[in-house]
Design an enzyme around this catalytic site. Structure first.
Site, PDB file in Angstrom:
ATOM      1  N   ASN A   1       0.876  -1.173   0.000  1.00 15.74           N
ATOM      2  CA  ASN A   1       0.000   0.000   0.000  1.00 15.74           C
ATOM      3  C   ASN A   1       0.910   1.219   0.000  1.00 15.74           C
ATOM      4  O   ASN A   1       1.453   1.604   1.033  1.00 15.74           O
ATOM      5  CB  ASN A   1      -0.881  -0.044   1.255  1.00 15.74           C
ATOM      6  CG  ASN A   1      -1.895   1.077   1.291  1.00 15.74           C
ATOM      7  OD1 ASN A   1      -1.916   1.941   0.408  1.00 15.74           O
ATOM      8  ND2 ASN A   1      -2.736   1.079   2.314  1.00 15.74           N
TER       9      ASN A   1
ATOM     10  N   ARG B   1      -2.499  -2.140  -3.531  1.00 11.72           N
ATOM     11  CA  ARG B   1      -3.704  -1.333  -3.419  1.00 11.72           C
ATOM     12  C   ARG B   1      -3.571  -0.177  -4.407  1.00 11.72           C
ATOM     13  O   ARG B   1      -2.599   0.576  -4.361  1.00 11.72           O
ATOM     14  CB  ARG B   1      -3.810  -0.790  -2.001  1.00 11.72           C
ATOM     15  CG  ARG B   1      -5.028   0.048  -1.820  1.00 11.72           C
ATOM     16  CD  ARG B   1      -5.096   0.582  -0.422  1.00 11.72           C
ATOM     17  NE  ARG B   1      -6.418   1.108  -0.181  1.00 11.72           N
ATOM     18  CZ  ARG B   1      -6.858   1.446   1.002  1.00 11.72           C
ATOM     19  NH1 ARG B   1      -6.094   1.280   2.049  1.00 11.72           N
ATOM     20  NH2 ARG B   1      -8.063   1.920   1.150  1.00 11.72           N
TER      21      ARG B   1
ATOM     22  N   HIS C   1     -12.899   3.042  -0.616  1.00  6.04           N
ATOM     23  CA  HIS C   1     -12.835   2.073   0.505  1.00  6.04           C
ATOM     24  C   HIS C   1     -13.444   0.734   0.107  1.00  6.04           C
ATOM     25  O   HIS C   1     -13.909  -0.032   0.962  1.00  6.04           O
ATOM     26  CB  HIS C   1     -13.569   2.606   1.767  1.00  6.04           C
ATOM     27  CG  HIS C   1     -12.859   3.730   2.454  1.00  6.04           C
ATOM     28  ND1 HIS C   1     -13.506   4.856   2.906  1.00  6.04           N
ATOM     29  CD2 HIS C   1     -11.557   3.903   2.776  1.00  6.04           C
ATOM     30  CE1 HIS C   1     -12.629   5.688   3.465  1.00  6.04           C
ATOM     31  NE2 HIS C   1     -11.436   5.126   3.393  1.00  6.04           N
TER      32      HIS C   1
ATOM     33  N   ARG D   1     -10.062  15.988   5.547  1.00  4.73           N
ATOM     34  CA  ARG D   1     -10.820  16.264   4.319  1.00  4.73           C
ATOM     35  C   ARG D   1     -12.221  16.767   4.658  1.00  4.73           C
ATOM     36  O   ARG D   1     -12.818  16.309   5.627  1.00  4.73           O
ATOM     37  CB  ARG D   1     -10.938  14.992   3.468  1.00  4.73           C
ATOM     38  CG  ARG D   1      -9.652  14.584   2.812  1.00  4.73           C
ATOM     39  CD  ARG D   1      -9.788  13.254   2.100  1.00  4.73           C
ATOM     40  NE  ARG D   1      -9.022  12.220   2.759  1.00  4.73           N
ATOM     41  CZ  ARG D   1      -9.165  10.914   2.521  1.00  4.73           C
ATOM     42  NH1 ARG D   1     -10.053  10.487   1.647  1.00  4.73           N
ATOM     43  NH2 ARG D   1      -8.425  10.037   3.168  1.00  4.73           N
TER      44      ARG D   1
ATOM     45  N   GLU E   1      -8.301  -4.944   4.785  1.00  5.06           N
ATOM     46  CA  GLU E   1      -8.146  -4.703   3.343  1.00  5.06           C
ATOM     47  C   GLU E   1      -6.952  -5.478   2.786  1.00  5.06           C
ATOM     48  O   GLU E   1      -6.981  -5.942   1.650  1.00  5.06           O
ATOM     49  CB  GLU E   1      -7.952  -3.199   3.104  1.00  5.06           C
ATOM     50  CG  GLU E   1      -9.203  -2.398   3.394  1.00  5.06           C
ATOM     51  CD  GLU E   1      -8.913  -0.993   3.905  1.00  5.06           C
ATOM     52  OE1 GLU E   1      -8.334  -0.865   5.010  1.00  5.06           O
ATOM     53  OE2 GLU E   1      -9.258  -0.026   3.218  1.00  5.06           O
TER      54      GLU E   1
END
Ligand code: ADP
Length: 405
Positions: free
Chosen positions: A8, A92, A180, A240, A378
């Site tokens: 990742n 990813r 996601h 964010r 994940e």
């Protein structure tokens, strides 16, 4: 040991995990590590299955100038010191664009197609692709798989996929993608084991971490997401904005004189919990602060999660279960309780004792909507996808049966 390396890669760090493959095709995480401080103070840290330290070492800045170099150093450490050469690498990748609705085995053509999507995710896509390109150049026969955050949402209905803008913009890629996806896919695949009675039903999953979004899942498929064209939309996050009137962005540029790059930086890095509180982007720090704006930022976060839950329940035309996941969702008793309180009108009734002990099911026995905590994974999802594609390629040499350990 047969192993899958999961990568990742971000702008200044690369996280990696090594999954070992047993004789029955089961994957078990053996190593978790990261190289961070790239470009400033590179440092490799890695732990084993019991959290034991396997590496913690600093490197001179000039020896690791960028993320691809960091991954090559980590891979050399795995090979030379742990005698580990992965069968394949799973990456990813934030954006699969309109076309990739599943993971893909990487070749030069795939890299070129993914590079064309950089304008859709300028802060992430280049960093995800850089180590892929360098591994492809250095180890051309090493299988690499790209797993996308957007893929799980790709069969959304057209209604959910469009903005009310001219269709030509949709055709060139301005769509509501949702992100996601690897987390939601992992949870959708776990539900038949954890809660078979709701796995085929209508479920809202709240992935509440530094990045936060929610997904409406029906029968194991994503039907709606709070995120859209970019990972800026939806819930307020650590730094964010979440959902914001586009008029605010116009105001920033016309009245405040921000350039597009400055506005982007502001919306991604200076807003959310950090901007609103003026204290921190980190939920734990906000909870420990006595500043009233820290409390207000938490109130706002809880309010927006509940508001979006109403939207997703409407998309699902009802609700059968609610799931919390990721850093805040898995760990914060207080935030879960406050969100659940705001969802009482939907039929949610939390059991305070079960919530306090982070039980898998935290609603009361009589709650019309059962509420679960499902720790996301994940990386395991990426490892499973990578192994599946590897199996498809070499069906004779690797066990077919791929299961989570
Ligand atoms: P990401 O993977 O998006 O970086 P995580 O899923 O790790 O983020 O979540 C990080 C967030 O989870 C941070 O805001 C952190 O404060 C919050 N968090 C972690 N543990 C707790 C806790 N016990 N209570 C409240 N918030 C927590």
């Amino acid at each position: 040991m047969d192993a899958i390396l999961v990568v990742n890669a971000g702008s200044s760090s690369v996280k990696f995990q090594v999954f070992a493959l047993d004789g029955e095709g089961r994957l078990r995480r053996e190593i978790k590590g990261q190289m961070d401080g790239i470009g400033s103070r590179p440092r490799l840290r890695a732990t084993g299955t019991t959290g034991d330290t396997l590496a913690d070492r600093a490197y001179p800045i000039e020896s690791i100038p960028d993320v691809p170099a960091a991954l090559l150093v980590a891979a050399a450490w795995l090979r030379d010191e742990l005698q580990l050469s992965p069968l394949a690498v799973g990456h990813r990748v934030v954006h699969g664009g309109p076309d990739y609705d599943r993971p893909v085995l990487i070749d030069h053509g795939v890299v070129a197609r993914l590079e064309r999507l950089t304008t859709l995710a300028p802060l992430h896509q280049p960093h995800n692709l850089a180590p892929i390109r360098s591994l492809l150049a250095k180890f051309p026969s090493l299988p690499q798989v790209a797993c996308f955050d957007t893929a799980f949402h790709r069969d959304h209905d057209e209604l959910a996929d469009h903005y009310a803008i001219p269709r030509r913009l949709h055709d060139e890629g301005v769509r509501r993608y949702g992100f996601h996806g690897l987390s939601y896919e992992y949870i959708a695949k776990s539900l038949p084991n954890i809660a078979p009675e709701i796995a085929q039903g209508r479920v809202i999953v709240a992935h509440l971490g530094s990045g936060a979004s929610m997904c409406a899942i029906h029968g194991g498929r994503s039907v709606e997401s709070t995120m859209g064209f970019t990972a800026l939309d939806g819930l307020p996050m650590g730094t964010r904005t979440g959902q914001i009137d586009p008029g605010v962005v116009l105001y920033l540029m016309s009245a405040k004189g921000m350039s597009p790059a400055e506005a982007q930086d502001f919306l991604y890095r200076d807003c959310g919990l950090k901007g609103l509180s003026g204290v921190s982007n980190d939920m734990r720090e906000l909870q420990n602060s006595s500043d009233p704006w820290a409390a207000f930022a938490i109130d706002h976060f809880v309010y927006r999660v509940a508001l979006h839950a109403g939207m997703l329940a409407a998309a699902l035309q009802g609700l059968d279960a609610f799931v919390f996941t990721a850093g805040i969702g898995e760990n914060s008793v207080g935030i879960r309780a406050r969100i659940a309180e705001r969802l009482e009108w939907l039929g949610v009734s939390l059991d305070p004792a079960e919530n306090a002990r982070h039980a898998p099911r935290i609603s009361r026995a009589g709650s019309r909507i059962p509420v679960y905590i499902v720790p996301t994974n994940e990386e395991l999802m990426i490892a499973q996808h990578t192994l599946s594609l590897l199996c498809d390629r070499h069906s004779s040499s690797i066990p077919k049966q791929v299961r989570a350990s």
